[in-house]
Design a protein around this motif. Structure first.
Motif, PDB file in Angstrom:
ATOM      1  N   LEU A 123      24.338  43.619  46.491  1.00  0.00           N
ATOM      2  CA  LEU A 123      25.744  43.454  46.114  1.00  0.00           C
ATOM      3  C   LEU A 123      25.847  42.585  44.870  1.00  0.00           C
ATOM      4  CD1 LEU A 123      27.222  42.750  49.644  1.00  0.00           C
ATOM      5  CD2 LEU A 123      27.940  44.631  48.169  1.00  0.00           C
ATOM      6  N   LEU A 167      29.239  38.117  51.313  1.00  0.00           N
ATOM      7  CA  LEU A 167      30.217  38.565  50.307  1.00  0.00           C
ATOM      8  C   LEU A 167      31.639  38.243  50.784  1.00  0.00           C
ATOM      9  CD1 LEU A 167      30.754  40.265  47.638  1.00  0.00           C
ATOM     10  CD2 LEU A 167      31.213  42.166  49.180  1.00  0.00           C
ATOM     11  N   CYS A 189      35.099  39.936  41.462  1.00  0.00           N
ATOM     12  CA  CYS A 189      35.176  41.386  41.675  1.00  0.00           C
ATOM     13  C   CYS A 189      33.981  41.818  42.512  1.00  0.00           C
ATOM     14  CB  CYS A 189      35.163  42.139  40.337  1.00  0.00           C
ATOM     15  SG  CYS A 189      35.305  43.926  40.578  1.00  0.00           S
ATOM     16  N   PRO A 190      34.209  42.092  43.807  1.00  0.00           N
ATOM     17  CA  PRO A 190      33.079  42.553  44.634  1.00  0.00           C
ATOM     18  C   PRO A 190      32.606  43.901  44.114  1.00  0.00           C
ATOM     19  CG  PRO A 190      35.156  42.921  45.795  1.00  0.00           C
ATOM     20  CD  PRO A 190      35.488  42.183  44.522  1.00  0.00           C
ATOM     21  N   MET A 191      31.298  44.109  44.015  1.00  0.00           N
ATOM     22  CA  MET A 191      30.795  45.368  43.439  1.00  0.00           C
ATOM     23  C   MET A 191      29.614  45.968  44.189  1.00  0.00           C
ATOM     24  SD  MET A 191      30.966  44.613  39.330  1.00  0.00           S
ATOM     25  CE  MET A 191      29.706  45.833  39.066  1.00  0.00           C
ATOM     26  N   GLU A 192      29.815  47.226  44.580  1.00  0.00           N
ATOM     27  CA  GLU A 192      28.694  48.050  45.058  1.00  0.00           C
ATOM     28  C   GLU A 192      28.268  49.012  43.957  1.00  0.00           C
ATOM     29  OE1 GLU A 192      30.692  49.861  48.391  1.00  0.00           O
ATOM     30  OE2 GLU A 192      29.390  48.856  49.834  1.00  0.00           O
ATOM     31  N   GLY A 193      29.103  49.103  42.928  1.00  0.00           N
ATOM     32  CA  GLY A 193      28.876  50.074  41.863  1.00  0.00           C
ATOM     33  C   GLY A 193      27.858  49.594  40.847  1.00  0.00           C
ATOM     34  N   TYR A 203      26.629  41.402  53.326  1.00  0.00           N
ATOM     35  CA  TYR A 203      28.064  41.734  53.313  1.00  0.00           C
ATOM     36  C   TYR A 203      28.893  40.602  53.911  1.00  0.00           C
ATOM     37  CZ  TYR A 203      27.782  46.398  51.398  1.00  0.00           C
ATOM     38  OH  TYR A 203      27.604  47.447  50.530  1.00  0.00           O
ATOM     39  N   LYS A 260      39.316  43.329  37.154  1.00  0.00           N
ATOM     40  CA  LYS A 260      38.636  44.318  36.292  1.00  0.00           C
ATOM     41  C   LYS A 260      38.379  43.746  34.903  1.00  0.00           C
ATOM     42  CE  LYS A 260      39.253  47.555  39.418  1.00  0.00           C
ATOM     43  NZ  LYS A 260      38.537  47.302  40.618  1.00  0.00           N
ATOM     44  N   ARG A 269      47.639  48.194  50.838  1.00  0.00           N
ATOM     45  CA  ARG A 269      47.101  48.033  52.185  1.00  0.00           C
ATOM     46  C   ARG A 269      47.944  48.866  53.145  1.00  0.00           C
ATOM     47  NH1 ARG A 269      43.817  45.802  49.412  1.00  0.00           N
ATOM     48  NH2 ARG A 269      42.685  43.865  49.846  1.00  0.00           N
ATOM     49  N   ARG A 316      44.356  36.783  45.411  1.00  0.00           N
ATOM     50  CA  ARG A 316      43.106  37.372  44.916  1.00  0.00           C
ATOM     51  C   ARG A 316      43.246  38.891  44.775  1.00  0.00           C
ATOM     52  NH1 ARG A 316      40.992  40.790  47.792  1.00  0.00           N
ATOM     53  NH2 ARG A 316      39.416  41.134  46.196  1.00  0.00           N
ATOM     54  N   TYR A 317      42.460  39.443  43.873  1.00  0.00           N
ATOM     55  CA  TYR A 317      42.321  40.898  43.758  1.00  0.00           C
ATOM     56  C   TYR A 317      41.000  41.137  43.052  1.00  0.00           C
ATOM     57  CZ  TYR A 317      43.417  40.555  38.779  1.00  0.00           C
ATOM     58  OH  TYR A 317      43.368  40.239  37.437  1.00  0.00           O
ATOM     59  N   ALA A 318      40.551  42.391  43.117  1.00  0.00           N
ATOM     60  CA  ALA A 318      39.281  42.718  42.450  1.00  0.00           C
ATOM     61  C   ALA A 318      39.541  42.785  40.949  1.00  0.00           C
ATOM     62  CB  ALA A 318      38.749  44.049  42.984  1.00  0.00           C
ATOM     63  N   LYS A 329      49.537  45.117  45.872  1.00  0.00           N
ATOM     64  CA  LYS A 329      48.383  45.266  46.763  1.00  0.00           C
ATOM     65  C   LYS A 329      48.543  46.533  47.586  1.00  0.00           C
ATOM     66  CE  LYS A 329      45.576  41.411  47.791  1.00  0.00           C
ATOM     67  NZ  LYS A 329      44.616  41.984  46.834  1.00  0.00           N
ATOM     68  N   GLN A 378      30.520  48.850  33.874  1.00  0.00           N
ATOM     69  CA  GLN A 378      31.613  47.951  34.283  1.00  0.00           C
ATOM     70  C   GLN A 378      31.516  46.632  33.501  1.00  0.00           C
ATOM     71  OE1 GLN A 378      33.124  48.331  38.435  1.00  0.00           O
ATOM     72  NE2 GLN A 378      31.065  49.030  38.884  1.00  0.00           N
TER      73      GLN A 378
HETATM   74  C1  LIG Z   1      31.886  46.190  49.098  1.00  0.00           C
HETATM   75  C2  LIG Z   1      32.811  46.425  47.960  1.00  0.00           C
HETATM   76  C3  LIG Z   1      32.373  47.099  46.819  1.00  0.00           C
HETATM   77  C4  LIG Z   1      33.228  47.266  45.725  1.00  0.00           C
HETATM   78  N1  LIG Z   1      32.745  47.814  44.566  1.00  0.00           N
HETATM   79  C5  LIG Z   1      33.514  47.803  43.455  1.00  0.00           C
HETATM   80  C6  LIG Z   1      33.001  48.159  42.183  1.00  0.00           C
HETATM   81  O1  LIG Z   1      31.830  48.509  42.032  1.00  0.00           O
HETATM   82  N2  LIG Z   1      33.827  48.085  41.112  1.00  0.00           N
HETATM   83  C7  LIG Z   1      35.122  47.672  41.223  1.00  0.00           C
HETATM   84  O2  LIG Z   1      35.815  47.613  40.204  1.00  0.00           O
HETATM   85  N3  LIG Z   1      35.649  47.331  42.416  1.00  0.00           N
HETATM   86  C8  LIG Z   1      34.882  47.372  43.523  1.00  0.00           C
HETATM   87  N4  LIG Z   1      35.403  46.953  44.729  1.00  0.00           N
HETATM   88  C9  LIG Z   1      36.797  46.493  44.783  1.00  0.00           C
HETATM   89  C10 LIG Z   1      37.682  47.346  45.689  1.00  0.00           C
HETATM   90  O3  LIG Z   1      38.013  48.549  45.071  1.00  0.00           O
HETATM   91  C11 LIG Z   1      38.924  46.495  46.042  1.00  0.00           C
HETATM   92  O4  LIG Z   1      38.479  45.344  46.709  1.00  0.00           O
HETATM   93  C12 LIG Z   1      39.890  47.265  46.930  1.00  0.00           C
HETATM   94  O5  LIG Z   1      40.460  48.334  46.222  1.00  0.00           O
HETATM   95  C13 LIG Z   1      41.006  46.353  47.447  1.00  0.00           C
HETATM   96  O6  LIG Z   1      41.724  45.756  46.390  1.00  0.00           O
HETATM   97  P1  LIG Z   1      41.815  44.179  46.132  1.00  0.00           P
HETATM   98  O7  LIG Z   1      40.429  43.611  46.374  1.00  0.00           O
HETATM   99  O8  LIG Z   1      42.203  44.090  44.687  1.00  0.00           O
HETATM  100  O9  LIG Z   1      42.819  43.618  47.069  1.00  0.00           O
HETATM  101  C14 LIG Z   1      34.561  46.818  45.817  1.00  0.00           C
HETATM  102  C15 LIG Z   1      35.001  46.163  46.970  1.00  0.00           C
HETATM  103  C16 LIG Z   1      34.143  45.949  48.022  1.00  0.00           C
HETATM  104  C17 LIG Z   1      34.624  45.171  49.221  1.00  0.00           C
END
Ligand SMILES: Cc1cc2nc3c(=O)[nH]c(=O)nc-3n(C[C@H](O)[C@H](O)[C@H](O)COP(=O)(O)O)c2cc1C
Length: 210
Positions: A180, A140, A155-159, A137, A15, A200, A11-13, A198, A68
């Motif tokens: 969220l 999430l 893609c988890p997002m707070e943005g 959270y 885009k 970390r 998994r990864y966030a 990744k 986004q």
């Molecule tokens: C609570 C939370 C909010 C996040 N908000 C955003 C966001 O708004 N947009 C985005 O592209 N990624 C967002 N991310 C993704 C993180 O940047 C990403 O999870 C982190 O860099 C680790 O990378 P990975 O999830 O790809 O392993 C968010 C992640 C978390 C946990």
């Protein structure tokens, strides 16, 4: 046996989602059930999840998400919301459920119920929302893990601008606030982020063993 770490590394966030791929009803059911199975403080579940499929609505939410594009291209948008009022009626609802599902006599649950009613009546709205947000959270995290195991991209997002989500989704009249956002679906084959390593900390910088 499920190779947990393999799934978590997969998994990864995301885009860039593949806008042509939709989650099946079965996968959606798994995500809804996983959300509902999230452990919450006192079991009160002060959270609710909106599942948005409507394309016009997803497109509209891009602007409220700082542009986004994941929000428009994902199969579904999960919006994790908190209940803004945890009052006596809400707490009674939970204990009625305990009675119905466990048949626990009120003589056993009443002292706990009354202490919760008292404790929540003394909290201000901001601290109730903060407490409920902590539970969101947790949901999430739960959803991200289940997505990984089920090979659903997310893609988890707070943005995002919560006030605009609240307005667009009529959340105030439902007694909710968005905290969220989680677009879910399938990664585009040319999502650059899929190929990146990744990032970390070394494990020894994250863990303290005593
Ligand atoms: C609570 C939370 C909010 C996040 N908000 C955003 C966001 O708004 N947009 C985005 O592209 N990624 C967002 N991310 C993704 C993180 O940047 C990403 O999870 C982190 O860099 C680790 O990378 P990975 O999830 O790809 O392993 C968010 C992640 C978390 C946990």
């Amino acid at each position: 046996m499920i190779d947990s770490l393999k799934h978590l590394n997969w998994r990864y966030a995301v885009k860039k989602f593949d806008a042509t791929k939709q989650l099946s009803e079965n996968k959606l059911t798994i995500l809804k059930e996983a959300f509902n199975l999230t452990a919450t403080s006192y079991g009160l579940q002060p959270i609710k999840m909106l599942v948005i499929k409507d394309q016009d609505l997803k497109n509209k939410l891009v602007k409220s998400s700082y542009g986004q594009q994941q929000v428009a291209d994902a199969s579904h948008i999960l919006v994790l919301c908190v209940e803004t009022v945890i009052d006596e009626a809400y707490i009674n609802m939970y204990f009625n459920l305990v009675k119905k599902l466990r048949n626990t006599p009120e003589t056993i649950t009443d002292p706990f119920k009354n202490s919760l009613i008292k404790s929540f009546s003394e909290k201000d709205k901001a601290s109730v929302i903060k407490w409920a947000t902590n539970q969101a959270y947790l949901a999430l995290g739960n959803l991200l893990t289940i997505c990984a195991v089920e090979e659903i991209d997310a893609c988890p997002m707070e943005g995002f601008i919560a006030s605009e989500y609240n307005e667009t989704l009529n959340l105030k009249e439902k007694g909710l606030e968005a905290v969220l956002v989680l677009p879910v679906g399938y990664r585009a084959s040319d999502d650059l982020f899929a190929t990146l390593a990744k990032v970390r900390k070394p494990i020894e910088d994250s863990i303290i063993e005593l």
